[in-house]
Design an enzyme around this catalytic site. Structure first.
Site, PDB file in Angstrom:
ATOM      1  N   CYS A 178      16.407 -36.563 -47.811  1.00  0.00           N
ATOM      2  CA  CYS A 178      17.188 -37.406 -46.940  1.00  0.00           C
ATOM      3  C   CYS A 178      18.375 -37.984 -47.423  1.00  0.00           C
ATOM      4  CB  CYS A 178      16.201 -38.395 -46.141  1.00  0.00           C
ATOM      5  SG  CYS A 178      14.899 -37.861 -45.618  1.00  0.00           S
ATOM      6  N   HIS A 182      22.532 -39.005 -46.468  1.00  0.00           N
ATOM      7  CA  HIS A 182      22.342 -40.279 -45.706  1.00  0.00           C
ATOM      8  C   HIS A 182      22.607 -41.744 -46.764  1.00  0.00           C
ATOM      9  CE1 HIS A 182      21.945 -38.760 -41.898  1.00  0.00           C
ATOM     10  NE2 HIS A 182      20.817 -38.166 -42.293  1.00  0.00           N
ATOM     11  N   ARG A 227      14.215 -36.066 -34.048  1.00  0.00           N
ATOM     12  CA  ARG A 227      15.238 -36.124 -34.996  1.00  0.00           C
ATOM     13  C   ARG A 227      14.916 -35.867 -36.376  1.00  0.00           C
ATOM     14  NH1 ARG A 227      19.789 -34.541 -35.173  1.00  0.00           N
ATOM     15  NH2 ARG A 227      19.207 -33.833 -36.893  1.00  0.00           N
ATOM     16  N   CYS A 231      16.164 -33.009 -38.711  1.00  0.00           N
ATOM     17  CA  CYS A 231      16.787 -32.883 -40.049  1.00  0.00           C
ATOM     18  C   CYS A 231      15.605 -32.206 -41.144  1.00  0.00           C
ATOM     19  CB  CYS A 231      16.340 -34.573 -40.507  1.00  0.00           C
ATOM     20  SG  CYS A 231      17.841 -35.431 -39.962  1.00  0.00           S
TER      21      CYS A 231
END
Lengths: 270, 106
Positions: A178, A182, A227, A231
């Site tokens: 992630c 991010h 979501r 992802c």
């Protein structure tokens, strides 16, 4: 009489240029204006209404409503539940997010089969998902409140830690985590801006005004579980099980970092 | 069965700002499903808005209007407590009427 007929699609198409409402927030940003216009008439409100009906309707093999469902703030109470989730529930002995908790209630109280709910968790064009509606309703019941996930229970702390580990752990054929996308400002996937999740302000946008959100491209409300699933797929990871401990751990990590954000749900996304 | 509309009507001076969200697939007849079959046209053809029973808007819509459409209009001469009723009819003959009360300016 003045008449304004506005169709949602062109406006949403505009939105897709910068759906994550983060980096560009100055007043001259036309897209921000477009988003604001949409926020007033968010089709997600239709999911809230339906969710409210489903919540109080006697459904399932056991012909029960969800009025005995304890989302952490007392049976049948939805007010403020979202702002405090995920949390530890002694009856299941697990840390649960809103979706896994609703799943528990629908199985235990209403007698639905877990597999059936999981199968229909994401709505399609022909079939609305009950879960997406219920999440919209319960989420909207925390509107105006601040996200407040104190990690009071040691189990919640464990889940947070696990979530943090997952967030930064690179894996899969693309060797992504992630954090790859991010943890920096101004990153994008094509024109889609990505929130920097190390910044609490941006994290608050993701959690407290983010998911559940009406997605114009999918003509449906989608939830945080969707979501995360998406992802995960984009990183070509193994499927993230619906309402699995892994997904709840990640949600714990994300939601805790959004503490202080004022809830306004459902959101609107491209 | 169709889902209820969401109608909000708020007074702004002597004008009621009416905002309507409808739940409808609004199929254009040009899309195909997963089996490659064409999905038949299914769209709202007529929308009628009434203010205290008096018709103030009669709209004829086509497939060009989006899924889950939004309609905004302003009704002159409205007062708080007035009734705004909205009826849509689609090409399959399905019909839905919902009503809202004009709220005072907040």
């Amino acid at each position: 009489m003045m008449l304004i007929v506005r169709s949602a699609v062109p406006a949403l198409a505009l939105l897709c240029l910068t759906a994550a409402p983060i980096a560009a927030q100055n007043k001259d940003d036309g897209l921000a204006i477009g988003r604001k216009m949409l926020a007033d008439d968010n089709p997600g409100e239709l999911w809230v209404e339906r969710g409210k009906r489903l919540f109080f309707e006697k459904r399932g093999p056991k012909k029960a409503s969800l009025e005995q469902c304890d989302l952490g703030v007392g049976p049948g109470r939805a007010e403020g539940a979202f702002a405090r989730l995920p949390r530890y529930f002694p009856d299941t002995g697990k840390v649960q997010d809103l979706e896994s908790r609703l799943l528990t209630c629908m199985v235990e109280l209403q007698g639905f089969k877990r597999e059936d709910i999981v199968k229909s968790r994401f709505g399609t064009l022909d079939r609305d998902s009950d879960m997406e509606a219920l999440v919209s309703y319960v989420g909207s019941k925390s509107n105006g409140m601040k996200m407040n996930m104190p990690l009071a229970d040691p189990k919640e702390r464990d889940f947070y830690k696990a979530g943090e580990y997952l967030f930064f752990r690179r894996s899969g054929p693309l060797d992504f985590s992630c954090a790859t996308c991010h943890t920096e400002d101004g990153k994008r996937v094509r024109l889609q801006e990505l929130p920097n999740m190390t910044d609490p302000k941006q994290m608050q946008m993701v959690v407290s005004t983010g998911w559940p959100a009406y997605r114009g491209t999918q003509a449906s409300v989608r939830t945080m579980q969707h979501r995360l699933y998406d992802c995960n797929w984009q990183m070509r990871q193994a499927d993230l099980g619906y309402a699995s401990d892994l997904s709840v751990a990640l949600t714990s990590y994300l939601n805790h970092h959004a503490n202080g954000g004022v809830v306004q749900l459902p959101g609107v996304r491209r | 069965m169709s889902e209820p509309m969401r109608i909000r009507a708020t007074l702004q001076g002597d004008v009621a700002d009416v905002r309507i969200l409808m739940r409808h697939p609004m199929e254009t007849g040009q899309r195909k499903d997963s089996k490659g079959e064409i999905i038949p046209v299914h769209f709202i053809q007529s929308v009628i808005v009434s203010h205290n029973g008096k018709q103030v808007l009669d709209a004829q819509w086509s497939q060009a209007v989006s899924r889950d459409p939004f309609l905004g209009l302003r009704v002159k001469g409205a007062k708080a407590g007035d009734k705004i009723s909205v009826t849509w009819t689609d090409n399959k003959g399905d019909k839905r009427t919902d009503e809202a009360t004009v709220a005072a300016a907040s």
